[in-house]
Design a protein around this motif. Sequence first.
Motif, PDB file in Angstrom:
ATOM      1  N   GLN A  13      32.069  13.044  62.963  1.00  0.00           N
ATOM      2  CA  GLN A  13      30.764  13.367  63.541  1.00  0.00           C
ATOM      3  C   GLN A  13      30.569  14.882  63.571  1.00  0.00           C
ATOM      4  O   GLN A  13      31.543  15.649  63.627  1.00  0.00           O
ATOM      5  CB  GLN A  13      30.662  12.809  64.948  1.00  0.00           C
ATOM      6  CG  GLN A  13      30.499  11.299  64.998  1.00  0.00           C
ATOM      7  CD  GLN A  13      30.178  10.800  66.397  1.00  0.00           C
ATOM      8  OE1 GLN A  13      30.605  11.388  67.386  1.00  0.00           O
ATOM      9  NE2 GLN A  13      29.420   9.725  66.478  1.00  0.00           N
ATOM     10  N   ALA A  14      29.323  15.284  63.573  1.00  0.00           N
ATOM     11  CA  ALA A  14      29.006  16.700  63.688  1.00  0.00           C
ATOM     12  C   ALA A  14      29.656  17.274  64.939  1.00  0.00           C
ATOM     13  O   ALA A  14      29.665  16.649  66.004  1.00  0.00           O
ATOM     14  CB  ALA A  14      27.495  16.897  63.738  1.00  0.00           C
ATOM     15  N   PRO A  87      26.611  18.571  59.238  1.00  0.00           N
ATOM     16  CA  PRO A  87      26.250  17.653  58.142  1.00  0.00           C
ATOM     17  C   PRO A  87      26.203  18.359  56.781  1.00  0.00           C
ATOM     18  O   PRO A  87      26.551  17.744  55.765  1.00  0.00           O
ATOM     19  CB  PRO A  87      24.877  17.140  58.559  1.00  0.00           C
ATOM     20  CG  PRO A  87      24.905  17.188  60.055  1.00  0.00           C
ATOM     21  CD  PRO A  87      25.692  18.418  60.379  1.00  0.00           C
ATOM     22  N   VAL A 118      30.198  14.378  57.040  1.00  0.00           N
ATOM     23  CA  VAL A 118      29.901  14.731  58.426  1.00  0.00           C
ATOM     24  C   VAL A 118      28.586  14.070  58.808  1.00  0.00           C
ATOM     25  O   VAL A 118      27.541  14.361  58.220  1.00  0.00           O
ATOM     26  CB  VAL A 118      29.806  16.254  58.611  1.00  0.00           C
ATOM     27  CG1 VAL A 118      29.595  16.593  60.090  1.00  0.00           C
ATOM     28  CG2 VAL A 118      31.046  16.942  58.083  1.00  0.00           C
ATOM     29  N   SER A 119      28.649  13.193  59.793  1.00  0.00           N
ATOM     30  CA  SER A 119      27.441  12.476  60.230  1.00  0.00           C
ATOM     31  C   SER A 119      26.766  13.234  61.367  1.00  0.00           C
ATOM     32  O   SER A 119      27.424  13.876  62.181  1.00  0.00           O
ATOM     33  CB  SER A 119      27.795  11.067  60.676  1.00  0.00           C
ATOM     34  OG  SER A 119      28.657  11.115  61.797  1.00  0.00           O
ATOM     35  N   SER A 120      25.459  13.108  61.409  1.00  0.00           N
ATOM     36  CA  SER A 120      24.687  13.831  62.447  1.00  0.00           C
ATOM     37  C   SER A 120      24.501  12.983  63.689  1.00  0.00           C
ATOM     38  O   SER A 120      24.811  11.807  63.717  1.00  0.00           O
ATOM     39  CB  SER A 120      23.329  14.230  61.889  1.00  0.00           C
ATOM     40  OG  SER A 120      22.634  13.096  61.441  1.00  0.00           O
TER      41      SER A 120
END
Length: 120
Positions: A13-14, A87, A118-120
């Motif tokens: 995750q971010a 991200p 990388v997910s926001s």
Amino acid sequence: QVQLVESGGGLVQAGGSLRLSCAASGSIVSINAMGWYRQAPGKQRELVATITSGGSTNYADSVKGRFTISRDNAKNTVWLQMNILKPEDTAVYYCKGTIFLGDYRLYDYWGQGTQVTVSS
């Protein structure tokens, strides 16, 4: 002959962190510079960070203060510690080594790449 093998990519995750590793093996006399590059979909491969055998480092402006490159010359290994991931850091990350094989030349070798998402 010479192989560079990366590991440590994944989904995060971010704001999170990841640590990439790259180990070089084969008929290596010494390794000059080692570095990390990345390529996002539809974009050219770009430099992320490099480190010389003496420990001098260079970073892309986009990662300064967030990423740290380090190496162990005895183990022919380089790491990339990535913190506060964004991200826009999503890409395939490649390791590169500029390697002396003992014939008065330096050769560039690349790893196979490791995906960082990388997910926001």
